[in-house]
Design a protein around this motif. Structure first.
Motif, PDB file in Angstrom:
ATOM      1  N   PHE A  58      16.567  38.404 -12.745  1.00 24.19           N
ATOM      2  CA  PHE A  58      16.798  39.157 -11.519  1.00 24.19           C
ATOM      3  C   PHE A  58      17.875  38.486 -10.672  1.00 24.19           C
ATOM      4  CE2 PHE A  58      15.749  39.871  -7.010  1.00 24.19           C
ATOM      5  CZ  PHE A  58      15.754  41.262  -6.955  1.00 24.19           C
ATOM      6  N   LEU A  59      17.787  37.170 -10.525  1.00 21.99           N
ATOM      7  CA  LEU A  59      18.771  36.445  -9.726  1.00 21.99           C
ATOM      8  C   LEU A  59      20.142  36.438 -10.391  1.00 21.99           C
ATOM      9  CD1 LEU A  59      16.612  33.475  -8.457  1.00 21.99           C
ATOM     10  CD2 LEU A  59      17.781  35.161  -7.026  1.00 21.99           C
ATOM     11  N   LEU A  60      20.177  36.218 -11.702  1.00 18.33           N
ATOM     12  CA  LEU A  60      21.459  36.203 -12.400  1.00 18.33           C
ATOM     13  C   LEU A  60      22.160  37.552 -12.299  1.00 18.33           C
ATOM     14  CD1 LEU A  60      20.510  34.138 -15.583  1.00 18.33           C
ATOM     15  CD2 LEU A  60      22.043  33.433 -13.732  1.00 18.33           C
ATOM     16  N   GLN A  61      21.391  38.640 -12.394  1.00 15.92           N
ATOM     17  CA  GLN A  61      21.992  39.958 -12.262  1.00 15.92           C
ATOM     18  C   GLN A  61      22.596  40.159 -10.881  1.00 15.92           C
ATOM     19  OE1 GLN A  61      18.802  42.590 -13.325  1.00 15.92           O
ATOM     20  NE2 GLN A  61      19.115  42.347 -15.520  1.00 15.92           N
ATOM     21  N   ARG A  62      21.900  39.683  -9.849  1.00 14.04           N
ATOM     22  CA  ARG A  62      22.400  39.851  -8.490  1.00 14.04           C
ATOM     23  C   ARG A  62      23.659  39.024  -8.250  1.00 14.04           C
ATOM     24  NH1 ARG A  62      18.272  42.657  -5.738  1.00 14.04           N
ATOM     25  NH2 ARG A  62      19.516  42.621  -3.827  1.00 14.04           N
ATOM     26  N   LEU A  63      23.808  37.927  -8.977  1.00 12.42           N
ATOM     27  CA  LEU A  63      24.965  37.061  -8.784  1.00 12.42           C
ATOM     28  C   LEU A  63      26.143  37.430  -9.674  1.00 12.42           C
ATOM     29  CD1 LEU A  63      23.256  33.568  -8.455  1.00 12.42           C
ATOM     30  CD2 LEU A  63      24.420  34.850  -6.648  1.00 12.42           C
ATOM     31  N   THR A  64      25.875  38.104 -10.787  1.00 13.84           N
ATOM     32  CA  THR A  64      26.948  38.324 -11.762  1.00 13.84           C
ATOM     33  C   THR A  64      27.335  39.782 -11.959  1.00 13.84           C
ATOM     34  OG1 THR A  64      25.359  38.384 -13.598  1.00 13.84           O
ATOM     35  CG2 THR A  64      26.324  36.245 -13.036  1.00 13.84           C
ATOM     36  N   LEU A  65      26.401  40.715 -11.799  1.00 12.11           N
ATOM     37  CA  LEU A  65      26.716  42.108 -12.094  1.00 12.11           C
ATOM     38  C   LEU A  65      27.417  42.806 -10.937  1.00 12.11           C
ATOM     39  CD1 LEU A  65      23.601  43.318 -14.100  1.00 12.11           C
ATOM     40  CD2 LEU A  65      25.778  42.429 -14.934  1.00 12.11           C
ATOM     41  N   HIS A  66      27.146  42.366  -9.725  1.00 14.34           N
ATOM     42  CA  HIS A  66      27.821  42.966  -8.572  1.00 14.34           C
ATOM     43  C   HIS A  66      27.758  41.981  -7.415  1.00 14.34           C
ATOM     44  CE1 HIS A  66      23.931  43.823  -6.596  1.00 14.34           C
ATOM     45  NE2 HIS A  66      23.504  44.053  -7.827  1.00 14.34           N
ATOM     46  N   VAL A  67      28.723  42.109  -6.532  1.00 17.69           N
ATOM     47  CA  VAL A  67      28.763  41.233  -5.360  1.00 17.69           C
ATOM     48  C   VAL A  67      28.026  41.936  -4.226  1.00 17.69           C
ATOM     49  CG1 VAL A  67      30.228  40.081  -3.677  1.00 17.69           C
ATOM     50  CG2 VAL A  67      30.944  40.238  -6.077  1.00 17.69           C
ATOM     51  N   GLU A  68      27.120  41.219  -3.568  1.00 15.81           N
ATOM     52  CA  GLU A  68      26.398  41.809  -2.458  1.00 15.81           C
ATOM     53  C   GLU A  68      26.485  40.886  -1.251  1.00 15.81           C
ATOM     54  OE1 GLU A  68      22.372  42.372  -3.602  1.00 15.81           O
ATOM     55  OE2 GLU A  68      21.959  40.251  -3.905  1.00 15.81           O
ATOM     56  N   PRO A  69      26.320  41.405  -0.065  1.00  9.54           N
ATOM     57  CA  PRO A  69      26.398  40.575   1.138  1.00  9.54           C
ATOM     58  C   PRO A  69      25.348  39.466   1.115  1.00  9.54           C
ATOM     59  CG  PRO A  69      26.467  42.905   1.707  1.00  9.54           C
ATOM     60  CD  PRO A  69      26.120  42.832   0.255  1.00  9.54           C
ATOM     61  N   GLN A  70      25.678  38.382   1.795  1.00 10.98           N
ATOM     62  CA  GLN A  70      24.769  37.239   1.828  1.00 10.98           C
ATOM     63  C   GLN A  70      23.380  37.625   2.329  1.00 10.98           C
ATOM     64  OE1 GLN A  70      24.448  33.722   4.876  1.00 10.98           O
ATOM     65  NE2 GLN A  70      26.231  33.338   3.578  1.00 10.98           N
ATOM     66  N   GLU A  71      23.303  38.381   3.404  1.00 10.47           N
ATOM     67  CA  GLU A  71      22.007  38.719   3.984  1.00 10.47           C
ATOM     68  C   GLU A  71      21.157  39.548   3.024  1.00 10.47           C
ATOM     69  OE1 GLU A  71      18.812  38.673   6.253  1.00 10.47           O
ATOM     70  OE2 GLU A  71      20.631  37.498   6.633  1.00 10.47           O
ATOM     71  N   LYS A  72      21.797  40.429   2.285  1.00 17.76           N
ATOM     72  CA  LYS A  72      21.049  41.230   1.317  1.00 17.76           C
ATOM     73  C   LYS A  72      20.499  40.345   0.203  1.00 17.76           C
ATOM     74  CE  LYS A  72      21.366  45.404  -1.527  1.00 17.76           C
ATOM     75  NZ  LYS A  72      22.254  46.504  -1.985  1.00 17.76           N
ATOM     76  N   PHE A  73      21.303  39.372  -0.222  1.00 19.42           N
ATOM     77  CA  PHE A  73      20.849  38.444  -1.263  1.00 19.42           C
ATOM     78  C   PHE A  73      19.660  37.627  -0.753  1.00 19.42           C
ATOM     79  CE2 PHE A  73      21.102  34.273  -3.391  1.00 19.42           C
ATOM     80  CZ  PHE A  73      20.994  34.679  -4.711  1.00 19.42           C
ATOM     81  N   ILE A  74      19.741  37.119   0.466  1.00 19.47           N
ATOM     82  CA  ILE A  74      18.643  36.325   1.019  1.00 19.47           C
ATOM     83  C   ILE A  74      17.386  37.178   1.157  1.00 19.47           C
ATOM     84  CG2 ILE A  74      17.860  35.077   3.068  1.00 19.47           C
ATOM     85  CD1 ILE A  74      20.822  34.273   3.502  1.00 19.47           C
ATOM     86  N   SER A  75      17.534  38.395   1.620  1.00 19.99           N
ATOM     87  CA  SER A  75      16.376  39.274   1.830  1.00 19.99           C
ATOM     88  C   SER A  75      15.629  39.564   0.537  1.00 19.99           C
ATOM     89  CB  SER A  75      16.830  40.586   2.471  1.00 19.99           C
ATOM     90  OG  SER A  75      17.373  40.350   3.762  1.00 19.99           O
ATOM     91  N   ALA A  76      16.324  39.500  -0.586  1.00 22.25           N
ATOM     92  CA  ALA A  76      15.666  39.755  -1.872  1.00 22.25           C
ATOM     93  C   ALA A  76      14.581  38.721  -2.169  1.00 22.25           C
ATOM     94  CB  ALA A  76      16.700  39.769  -2.996  1.00 22.25           C
ATOM     95  N   PHE A  77      14.699  37.523  -1.586  1.00 18.47           N
ATOM     96  CA  PHE A  77      13.692  36.499  -1.816  1.00 18.47           C
ATOM     97  C   PHE A  77      12.364  36.822  -1.130  1.00 18.47           C
ATOM     98  CE2 PHE A  77      17.339  34.260  -3.279  1.00 18.47           C
ATOM     99  CZ  PHE A  77      16.884  33.226  -4.082  1.00 18.47           C
ATOM    100  N   LEU A  78      12.376  37.776  -0.215  1.00 23.34           N
ATOM    101  CA  LEU A  78      11.160  38.147   0.499  1.00 23.34           C
ATOM    102  C   LEU A  78      10.474  39.360  -0.103  1.00 23.34           C
ATOM    103  CD1 LEU A  78      12.550  37.580   4.082  1.00 23.34           C
ATOM    104  CD2 LEU A  78      10.830  36.206   2.939  1.00 23.34           C
ATOM    105  N   ARG A  79      10.905  39.736  -1.307  1.00 20.75           N
ATOM    106  CA  ARG A  79      10.300  40.881  -1.996  1.00 20.75           C
ATOM    107  C   ARG A  79      10.093  40.524  -3.464  1.00 20.75           C
ATOM    108  NH1 ARG A  79      14.768  43.158   0.537  1.00 20.75           N
ATOM    109  NH2 ARG A  79      15.754  43.443  -1.493  1.00 20.75           N
ATOM    110  N   PRO A  80       9.146  41.205  -4.130  1.00 21.67           N
ATOM    111  CA  PRO A  80       9.000  41.010  -5.579  1.00 21.67           C
ATOM    112  C   PRO A  80      10.306  41.368  -6.276  1.00 21.67           C
ATOM    113  CG  PRO A  80       7.130  42.205  -4.668  1.00 21.67           C
ATOM    114  CD  PRO A  80       8.176  42.151  -3.585  1.00 21.67           C
ATOM    115  N   PRO A  81      10.623  40.751  -7.422  1.00 19.84           N
ATOM    116  CA  PRO A  81       9.778  39.818  -8.170  1.00 19.84           C
ATOM    117  C   PRO A  81       9.856  38.364  -7.694  1.00 19.84           C
ATOM    118  CG  PRO A  81      11.802  40.168  -9.363  1.00 19.84           C
ATOM    119  CD  PRO A  81      11.876  41.067  -8.158  1.00 19.84           C
TER     120      PRO A  81
END
Length: 329
Positions: free
Chosen positions: A248-271
Motif C-alpha cells: 500500500f505504501l509503495l504504491q502511494r509513493l511510486t504509482l502516483h504523486v500525492e500531496p504530503q497531507e494526503k499521504f500522512i492522512s493515509a496512516f490514520l486509516r486502514p490498512p
C-alpha cells in the motif's frame, strides 16, 4: 479509554527523570523479570557491553543508574542489554518531497507503553522523541536534523544484543547524518530483528535491516513494515498484514504523486491504521517528523499535538485509545 500522554523537558538528567523512573519502575521490573532473573545478564556484563559498543553513553548511563537508586536490577534493566523479547507492529515511510517527512504508525499494546514525549539535552545534544524504557526511543530526532524510527523485523530469533530503543537513542546522541547513522546501525548488535529508517537534514535517507544472527543490511528503502526482504514468520505476517501495508505504501509513493497531507492522512486509516488492540497491535499514534525544520507532530483520528525541538512546551493530554477486550500476550 483515555490514556494520559505527557511532554517532559529536562536538559540534564535530574529530578524529573528520577520521578518518572520511580513511577514506571514497578511495571518495568515485572516485565524484566517475566522469564525469571536467570536469563537476564549480570550487571558487569551489561556495563561491559555498553563500554564495548556505545561508550559515549556510559557516563549518561551511570548518572541514570544513580538517579534510579543504584539498585542492581535497575542498572541491568537500564543497560538494555539482552532484555526480554517483545513484538510490535508499525509502518513507516519517507515522503520525498521538497520538505521530506518521516511518517510512522506505532502499533503496540496501549498498556505497555510509556506515553511520554521527552526532550533532553543529554551529552550536549538536544533530542526529542517518543520514550521507551525511559531513556530509549521508538522514534525521534535531534538538533542536527536527523530523524529515526523503528519497526519490528518479523523474525523469531533472539540473540546477543541491545534492545533497539537504546540504539535509536545512541544514534540521535552521536550522529548528524544518515551515513553516520548507517555505520552505527551496521555495527551495534541488536537482540531481535528490527528495521530502522533514518532521514537527515540533507534529504538523505536509508533503512537498516538489523538482526541478531546476520550482518545488518543498509538499504535505500523508503518504506518499512514488519518483515525484512522476505517474510520469515508467516503467522505474524498474516496477523499484522505486513505485506499488504508495505504494498500500500509503495504504491502511494511510486504509482502516483500525492500531496504530503494526503499521504500522512493515509496512516490514520486502514490498512495502515490497526484496530487490533485486543492482540496488542493497535495503532497508538501516528508520528510525523520534519527534521529539517526541527518539528514533529503526533496524530490520532480525533486529535493532534505539535512539537518544536527549539520551542518545546511541557504539557499533558488525555488521548482516547480503544481498549476493548485488551489482554496481555
Amino acid at each position: 479509554m483515555d490514556f494520559l500522554w505527557r511532554a517532559i523537558d529536562e536538559t540534564e538528567p535530574g529530578p524529573k527523570w528520577a520521578a518518572l523512573f520511580h513511577e514506571y519502575w514497578p511495571d518495568y521490573h515485572r516485565w524484566w523479570l517475566r522469564e525469571g532473573e536467570e536469563p537476564r545478564p549480570p550487571y558487569w556484563e551489561s556495563k561491559r557491553a555498553l563500554k564495548d559498543h556505545m561508550p559515549e553513553l556510559v557516563p549518561l548511563y551511570e548518572r541514570l543508574c544513580e538517579l534510579a537508586g543504584g539498585g542492581d536490577h535497575a542498572a541491568r534493566f537500564l543497560s538494555f542489554w539482552r532484555p526480554p523479547p517483545y513484538l510490535s507492529g508499525c509502518s513507516q515511510a519517507i515522503w520525498p518531497g521538497r520538505e521530506p517527512v518521516l511518517v510512522r504508525n506505532y502499533d503496540y499494546s496501549p498498556r505497555a507503553f510509556d506515553r511520554l514525549m521527552l526532550r533532553t539535552g543529554w551529552l550536549g545534544r538536544t533530542v526529542l522523541g517518543t520514550s521507551d524504557g525511559l531513556w530509549g526511543l521508538v522514534d525521534g530526532m535531534n538538533d542536527a536534523g536527523l530523524a529515526v524510527s523503528l519497526t519490528f523485523g518479523g523474525r523469531r530469533i533472539v540473540g546477543e544484543g541491545f534492545g533497539v530503543p537504546l540504539i535509536l537513542r545512541y544514534v540521535l546522541q552521536t550522529c548528524e547524518t544518515a551515513e553516520e547513522a548507517g555505520r552505527v546501525l551496521a555495527r551495534v548488535p541488536t537482540h531481535m530483528s528490527y528495521n530502522v529508517t533514518v532521514l537527515d537534514a540533507k534529504r538523505r535517507f536509508l533503512t537498516a535491516l538489523m538482526a541478531p544472527d546476520r550482518p545488518a543490511q543498509i538499504t535505500h528503502a523508503a518504506v518499512a513494515t514488519n518483515h525484512q526482504k522476505t517474510v520469515e514468520w508467516m503467522s505474524h505476517a498474516r496477523m499484522t498484514a505486513t505485506v499488504q501495508r508495505e504494498r500500500f505504501l509503495l504504491q502511494r509513493l511510486t504509482l502516483h504523486v500525492e500531496p504530503q497531507e494526503k499521504f500522512i492522512s493515509a496512516f490514520l486509516r486502514p490498512p495502515l491504521y490497526s484496530t487490533a488492540y485486543s492482540l496488542g497491535f493497535g495503532t497508538l499514534y501516528t508520528a510525523v517528523y520534519r527534521p529539517r525544520l526541527g518539528q514533529m507532530e503526533l496524530r490520532w483520528p480525533q486529535a493532534s499535538w505539535a512539537f518544536d525541538i527549539n520551542d518545546f512546551v511541557e504539557d499533558a493530554r488525555a488521548i482516547y485509545t480503544p481498549d476493548h477486550g485488551y489482554r496481555v500476550i
